[in-house]
Scaffold this motif. Sequence first.
Motif, PDB file in Angstrom:
ATOM      1  N   HIS A  81       0.835  -1.186   0.000  1.00  0.00           N
ATOM      2  CA  HIS A  81       0.000   0.000   0.000  1.00  0.00           C
ATOM      3  C   HIS A  81       0.877   1.246   0.000  1.00  0.00           C
ATOM      4  N   LEU A  82       0.475   2.253  -0.781  1.00  0.00           N
ATOM      5  CA  LEU A  82       1.192   3.520  -0.803  1.00  0.00           C
ATOM      6  C   LEU A  82       0.891   4.254   0.492  1.00  0.00           C
ATOM      7  N   LEU A  83       1.942   4.511   1.282  1.00  0.00           N
ATOM      8  CA  LEU A  83       1.764   5.131   2.588  1.00  0.00           C
ATOM      9  C   LEU A  83       2.215   6.586   2.629  1.00  0.00           C
ATOM     10  N   GLY A  84       2.986   7.008   1.651  1.00  0.00           N
ATOM     11  CA  GLY A  84       3.444   8.387   1.640  1.00  0.00           C
ATOM     12  C   GLY A  84       4.461   8.610   0.550  1.00  0.00           C
ATOM     13  N   PHE A  85       4.927   9.865   0.468  1.00  0.00           N
ATOM     14  CA  PHE A  85       5.880  10.189  -0.576  1.00  0.00           C
ATOM     15  C   PHE A  85       6.713  11.403  -0.193  1.00  0.00           C
ATOM     16  N   TYR A  86       7.854  11.503  -0.840  1.00  0.00           N
ATOM     17  CA  TYR A  86       8.694  12.690  -0.805  1.00  0.00           C
ATOM     18  C   TYR A  86       8.844  13.151  -2.237  1.00  0.00           C
ATOM     19  N   LEU A  87       8.796  14.439  -2.471  1.00  0.00           N
ATOM     20  CA  LEU A  87       9.075  15.007  -3.783  1.00  0.00           C
ATOM     21  C   LEU A  87      10.373  15.778  -3.648  1.00  0.00           C
ATOM     22  N   ILE A  88      11.367  15.371  -4.432  1.00  0.00           N
ATOM     23  CA  ILE A  88      12.686  15.989  -4.331  1.00  0.00           C
ATOM     24  C   ILE A  88      13.120  16.527  -5.688  1.00  0.00           C
ATOM     25  N   ASP A  89      14.040  17.471  -5.669  1.00  0.00           N
ATOM     26  CA  ASP A  89      14.611  18.033  -6.886  1.00  0.00           C
ATOM     27  C   ASP A  89      16.119  17.850  -6.795  1.00  0.00           C
ATOM     28  N   VAL A  90      16.632  16.927  -7.592  1.00  0.00           N
ATOM     29  CA  VAL A  90      18.055  16.572  -7.580  1.00  0.00           C
ATOM     30  C   VAL A  90      18.567  16.517  -9.022  1.00  0.00           C
ATOM     31  N   PRO A  91      19.884  16.501  -9.209  1.00  0.00           N
ATOM     32  CA  PRO A  91      20.441  16.554 -10.567  1.00  0.00           C
ATOM     33  C   PRO A  91      20.107  15.364 -11.465  1.00  0.00           C
ATOM     34  N   ASP A  92      19.996  14.145 -10.874  1.00  0.00           N
ATOM     35  CA  ASP A  92      19.822  12.972 -11.730  1.00  0.00           C
ATOM     36  C   ASP A  92      19.282  11.789 -10.921  1.00  0.00           C
ATOM     37  N   LEU A  93      19.045  10.689 -11.636  1.00  0.00           N
ATOM     38  CA  LEU A  93      18.502   9.484 -11.014  1.00  0.00           C
ATOM     39  C   LEU A  93      19.419   8.946  -9.925  1.00  0.00           C
ATOM     40  N   ASP A  94      20.720   8.993 -10.137  1.00  0.00           N
ATOM     41  CA  ASP A  94      21.648   8.491  -9.116  1.00  0.00           C
ATOM     42  C   ASP A  94      21.468   9.228  -7.794  1.00  0.00           C
ATOM     43  N   ALA A  95      21.290  10.536  -7.850  1.00  0.00           N
ATOM     44  CA  ALA A  95      21.071  11.318  -6.624  1.00  0.00           C
ATOM     45  C   ALA A  95      19.736  10.950  -5.985  1.00  0.00           C
ATOM     46  N   ALA A  96      18.704  10.743  -6.810  1.00  0.00           N
ATOM     47  CA  ALA A  96      17.397  10.341  -6.279  1.00  0.00           C
ATOM     48  C   ALA A  96      17.494   8.974  -5.600  1.00  0.00           C
ATOM     49  N   LEU A  97      18.220   8.048  -6.232  1.00  0.00           N
ATOM     50  CA  LEU A  97      18.391   6.722  -5.638  1.00  0.00           C
ATOM     51  C   LEU A  97      19.173   6.797  -4.329  1.00  0.00           C
ATOM     52  N   ASP A  98      20.130   7.707  -4.251  1.00  0.00           N
ATOM     53  CA  ASP A  98      20.871   7.891  -3.007  1.00  0.00           C
ATOM     54  C   ASP A  98      19.936   8.339  -1.886  1.00  0.00           C
ATOM     55  N   TRP A  99      19.035   9.281  -2.166  1.00  0.00           N
ATOM     56  CA  TRP A  99      18.071   9.712  -1.147  1.00  0.00           C
ATOM     57  C   TRP A  99      17.116   8.575  -0.786  1.00  0.00           C
ATOM     58  N   ALA A 100      16.729   7.763  -1.764  1.00  0.00           N
ATOM     59  CA  ALA A 100      15.849   6.624  -1.488  1.00  0.00           C
ATOM     60  C   ALA A 100      16.549   5.613  -0.583  1.00  0.00           C
ATOM     61  N   ARG A 101      17.822   5.360  -0.826  1.00  0.00           N
ATOM     62  CA  ARG A 101      18.592   4.409  -0.003  1.00  0.00           C
ATOM     63  C   ARG A 101      18.710   4.882   1.443  1.00  0.00           C
ATOM     64  N   ARG A 102      18.699   6.178   1.656  1.00  0.00           N
ATOM     65  CA  ARG A 102      18.875   6.737   2.993  1.00  0.00           C
ATOM     66  C   ARG A 102      17.586   6.717   3.828  1.00  0.00           C
ATOM     67  N   MET A 103      16.457   6.412   3.212  1.00  0.00           N
ATOM     68  CA  MET A 103      15.184   6.400   3.954  1.00  0.00           C
ATOM     69  C   MET A 103      15.210   5.340   5.046  1.00  0.00           C
ATOM     70  N   PRO A 104      14.669   5.659   6.216  1.00  0.00           N
ATOM     71  CA  PRO A 104      14.656   4.700   7.331  1.00  0.00           C
ATOM     72  C   PRO A 104      13.461   3.746   7.271  1.00  0.00           C
ATOM     73  N   VAL A 105      13.331   3.020   6.163  1.00  0.00           N
ATOM     74  CA  VAL A 105      12.205   2.107   6.000  1.00  0.00           C
ATOM     75  C   VAL A 105      12.430   0.828   6.804  1.00  0.00           C
ATOM     76  N   HIS A 106      11.346   0.077   6.998  1.00  0.00           N
ATOM     77  CA  HIS A 106      11.390  -1.187   7.721  1.00  0.00           C
ATOM     78  C   HIS A 106      11.506  -2.343   6.730  1.00  0.00           C
ATOM     79  N   ASP A 107      11.843  -3.527   7.250  1.00  0.00           N
ATOM     80  CA  ASP A 107      11.883  -4.728   6.414  1.00  0.00           C
ATOM     81  C   ASP A 107      10.535  -4.895   5.714  1.00  0.00           C
ATOM     82  N   GLY A 108      10.584  -5.250   4.464  1.00  0.00           N
ATOM     83  CA  GLY A 108       9.370  -5.491   3.703  1.00  0.00           C
ATOM     84  C   GLY A 108       8.820  -4.262   3.005  1.00  0.00           C
TER      85      GLY A 108
END
Length: 127
Positions: A81-108
């Motif tokens: 289920h979609l629980l929320g979102f962040y909208l970010i403005d970064v130079p490229d996909l690699d930077a966006a993926l870096d911010w995604a990796r840093r999210m404090p998500v739980h297993d699953g």
Amino acid sequence: MKYALLIYSPATAEEYAAAATAGRQAAPGRGPWTDYTQAAKDAGVLLGAEQLTHTETATSVRFAGEERLITDGPFMETKEHLLGFYLIDVPDLDAALDWARRMPVHDGQTVEVRTAMTGMAWQRVLG
């Protein structure tokens, strides 16, 4: 470029409500999500973020020709289920993926990274 970081979870409505209640009771300025949000803001990449209620609280409007059918619940049957979102403005996909990796998500949980379309005619109305 703008990217949406979409946060999905297989949590049931009860599990989600318990986690959301615990988050509201935490001391202000504490916790990994607050730290993450502050880091994105401090880096100047954060455009917006929202936490959504569980999909069991959703109401869907389905389109069938000229008819608009309103039904309780999400449009699709899914385990995540979609629980929320962040909208970010970064130079490229690699930077966006870096911010995604840093999210404090739980297993699953899953973070989907999608490019937000810009330059659309309807967006000029927003100013």
